[in-house]
Design an enzyme around this catalytic site. Structure first.
Site, mmCIF file in Angstrom:
data_model
loop_
_atom_site.group_PDB
_atom_site.id
_atom_site.type_symbol
_atom_site.label_atom_id
_atom_site.label_comp_id
_atom_site.label_asym_id
_atom_site.label_seq_id
_atom_site.Cartn_x
_atom_site.Cartn_y
_atom_site.Cartn_z
ATOM 1 C CB SER A 39 -7.363 -0.415 1.881
ATOM 2 O OG SER A 39 -7.907 -0.879 0.507
ATOM 3 C CG ASP A 92 -8.739 5.284 -0.724
ATOM 4 O OD1 ASP A 92 -10.014 5.256 -0.811
ATOM 5 O OD2 ASP A 92 -7.931 4.045 -0.975
ATOM 6 N N GLY A 133 -13.333 -1.410 -6.546
ATOM 7 C CA GLY A 133 -15.274 -0.886 -6.461
ATOM 8 C C GLY A 133 -15.165 -0.525 -5.256
ATOM 9 C CB THR A 178 -5.593 0.588 -6.026
ATOM 10 O OG1 THR A 178 -7.104 1.493 -6.729
ATOM 11 C CG2 THR A 178 -4.515 1.425 -4.781
ATOM 12 N NE ARG A 185 -3.893 1.476 1.292
ATOM 13 C CZ ARG A 185 -4.856 2.285 0.425
ATOM 14 N NH1 ARG A 185 -5.301 1.942 -1.363
ATOM 15 N NH2 ARG A 185 -6.415 2.604 0.054
ATOM 16 C CB THR A 234 -9.540 -0.801 -7.279
ATOM 17 O OG1 THR A 234 -9.369 0.067 -6.479
ATOM 18 C CG2 THR A 234 -8.314 -2.308 -6.753
#
Ligand code: GLY
Length: 534
Positions: free
Chosen positions: A409, A380, A429, A356, A63, A338
């Site tokens: 996330s 996010d 999504g 993503t 991430r 993503t």
């Protein structure tokens, strides 16, 4: 194998055919997506992978992190989202990319083929060109406003000011050079030296704070998988900093408690119970964030006692207003873009990998010297606490911006297995990832659907706030909708609920792969020397 683009599925199959394992195929496919699926596939973003090999399950967190110069209040002032400077557009929105180090680390630890063999299909696609498909042409056309904000981006993706038409062959020589250097020298070809300095310069030119030092310091992290049992299957999914595995675990655990499998398949009760379960799971999400700052962890939210308590106030005859549902408290204190790929190899090794840029084409800025787009993952975070982000999610202090921190996330790469069967699945999504993934799992596991039917079936979604039950077209009959409204649900029709890519290896060793028909994806299976495409 199933991924979001035929060229990327082909890359994975090519590598499997060359003797590669599921990890080799997943990495080859992810890198091919960085070329042919630029709205989500990436080198400038991040992701998560869940891997099962030789019976051992591992998860890799690559991430993005907040840059060192990020501050809690950096997005508080409303700078507007159409100009560079907010949490969605321009490089201030970019987290430190995790994909270059993450994909390399995944292969280094668990791959079988040489690194250069795994990167080769992506280099070839970028260097020799690929055909723009209808979906990409449509995405580029729809994102013209964003892509034309930055001349570096427009010169690559809007040649002569226009989005390329379907059927156009695109060559990406700068990206090919970057990928070749990545093949030769690993992630340092991107995170240290000329490319890293170019990323810093491009970011700074457009008001960002990302530096070469941020890139050099980034590290992917191997994390303990979330493990639980549901409906007779063992499930392993992604833990924090993704909420996806926790929401999936709560969903399945609560559905078992409220007798969901025994309700009529196409009636209102099942949809009602899904909505009630998700209100509660997404309320608890409010307490989640980077593992270092999260108020709750998966052992809190998937604890038997907590699931029992959450299930106890679910009523079949009426919806609980979301305002009456409060998030988990410590004991004593009572877009949407993503991309996901799934692969299972001949030995039953499996990878579920979700990666993503956050929004379509990330923050919109392409670094000219590197040939790739930067993400807009900073959105996010609870960028403006109390206000919804692009997915309508309202988030808590646990997910406030801080330097070096990973933003929460919803990605839900998942592997499940029972009695010799193995399933790898997941989806893009945004906030709808866990709910879309859960529904395909339930269709296969509870209702025994054929894989294609399980993915095709229309889906529903609820995320606590806003207090709305979304339904894809055809998900609800008029009668079912009327019953749900009588029980107090606000129903809205429209929007997709994830694009699920799923691969299952059956008891007989036969592999089936399905790409969600809602998207541009493709699935293919390697059968001894011949491959069959769907
Ligand atoms: N950017 C979408 C997610 O990570 O949930």
């Amino acid at each position: 194998m199933a991924s979001a683009a035929p060229d990327a599925t082909e890359a994975g199959i090519e590598v499997l055919g060359a003797g590669g394992n599921a990890v080799d195929a997943a990495v080859a496919s992810a890198l091919a997506l960085a070329v042919v699926h630029p709205n989500a596939g990436n080198l400038g973003g991040g992701g998560f992978a869940v891997i099962r090999s030789d019976g051992v399950v591992r998860t890799l967190d690559f991430r993005e992190t907040a840059p060192a110069a990020a501050t809690r209040d950096m997005f508080m002032e409303d700078l507007g989202q159409s100009a560079s400077g907010g949490s969605l557009v321009g490089p201030l929105a970019a987290g430190v990319p995790g994909s270059p180090a993450g994909l390399y680390e995944l292969h280094r630890r668990l791959g079988r083929l040489p690194w250069s063999r795994v990167v080769a299909p992506a280099v070839r696609l970028a260097r020799d060109g690929f055909v723009v498909n209808r979906r990409l042409a449509w995405k580029l056309e729809g994102s013209k406003d964003l892509l034309s904000l930055f001349p570096e981006t427009a010169s690559v993706w809007l040649p002569e000011g226009e989005a390329p038409l379907a059927g156009t062959v695109i060559r990406l020589p700068v990206l090919a050079r970057t990928l070749q250097a990545y093949s030769d020298r690993g992630p340092e070809a991107i995170t240290i030296g000329e490319v890293a300095r170019a990323i810093e310069a491009a970011s700074s030119r457009h008001g960002g704070v990302l530096t070469a030092a941020d890139l050099a310091e980034y590290r992917p992290v191997w994390r303990e998988p979330i493990r639980f049992e549901a409906f007779g299957w063992e499930v392993a999914s992604m833990g924090l900093p993704s909420s996806g595995g926790i929401i999936l675990g709560q969903t399945l655990g609560l559905l078992e408690r409220v007798g969901w499998a025994d309700k009529a398949r196409f009636g209102a009760d099942r949809v009602h119970l899904l909505a009630e379960v998700w209100r509660r799971a997404y309320a608890d999400r409010f307490q989640l964030g980077d593992p270092a700052t999260s108020v709750a962890g998966w052992r809190d939210l998937l604890a038997e006692a907590w699931l029992d308590r959450r299930a106890a106030d679910i009523l079949i005859e009426r919806a609980t207003p979301s305002d009456e549902i409060f998030a988990w408290q410590p004991r004593g204190q009572e877009k949407d873009e993503t991309t996901h790929l799934s692969v299972v190899d001949a030995d039953g090794g499996a990878v579920a990998l979700t990666t993503t840029l956050n929004g379509n084409f990330g923050c919109g800025l392409l670094v000219a010297e590197a040939g790739f787009l930067l993400n807009n993952e900073m959105d996010d975070f609870a960028a403006r606490p109390g206000e919804p982000n692009q997915f309508g999610l309202i988030q808590g202090e646990a997910n406030a911006v801080a330097p070096g921190k990973r933003m929460l996330s919803s990605m839900t790469p998942t592997i499940a297995w029972t009695k010799g069967r193995v399933m790898a699945l997941g989806a893009p999504g945004g906030s709808r990832i866990p709910t879309g993934t859960a529904q395909v799992f339930l269709n296969v596991v509870v209702d025994g659907d054929e894989l294609q039917a399980a993915v095709d079936r229309a889906r529903v979604h609820h995320q606590w706030r806003p207090d709305v039950l979304w339904a894809e077209d055809d998900a609800l009959s008029p009668e079912t909708r009327a019953v749900l409204e009588q029980r107090g649900h606000t129903v809205m029709i429209g929007g997709g609920v994830g694009l699920v890519q799923v691969v299952v290896r059956g008891l007989d060793g036969v592999v089936e792969a399905v790409a969600d028909p809602r998207g541009p994806g493709s699935a293919a299976v390697l059968r001894s020397s011949a491959k069959e495409k769907k």
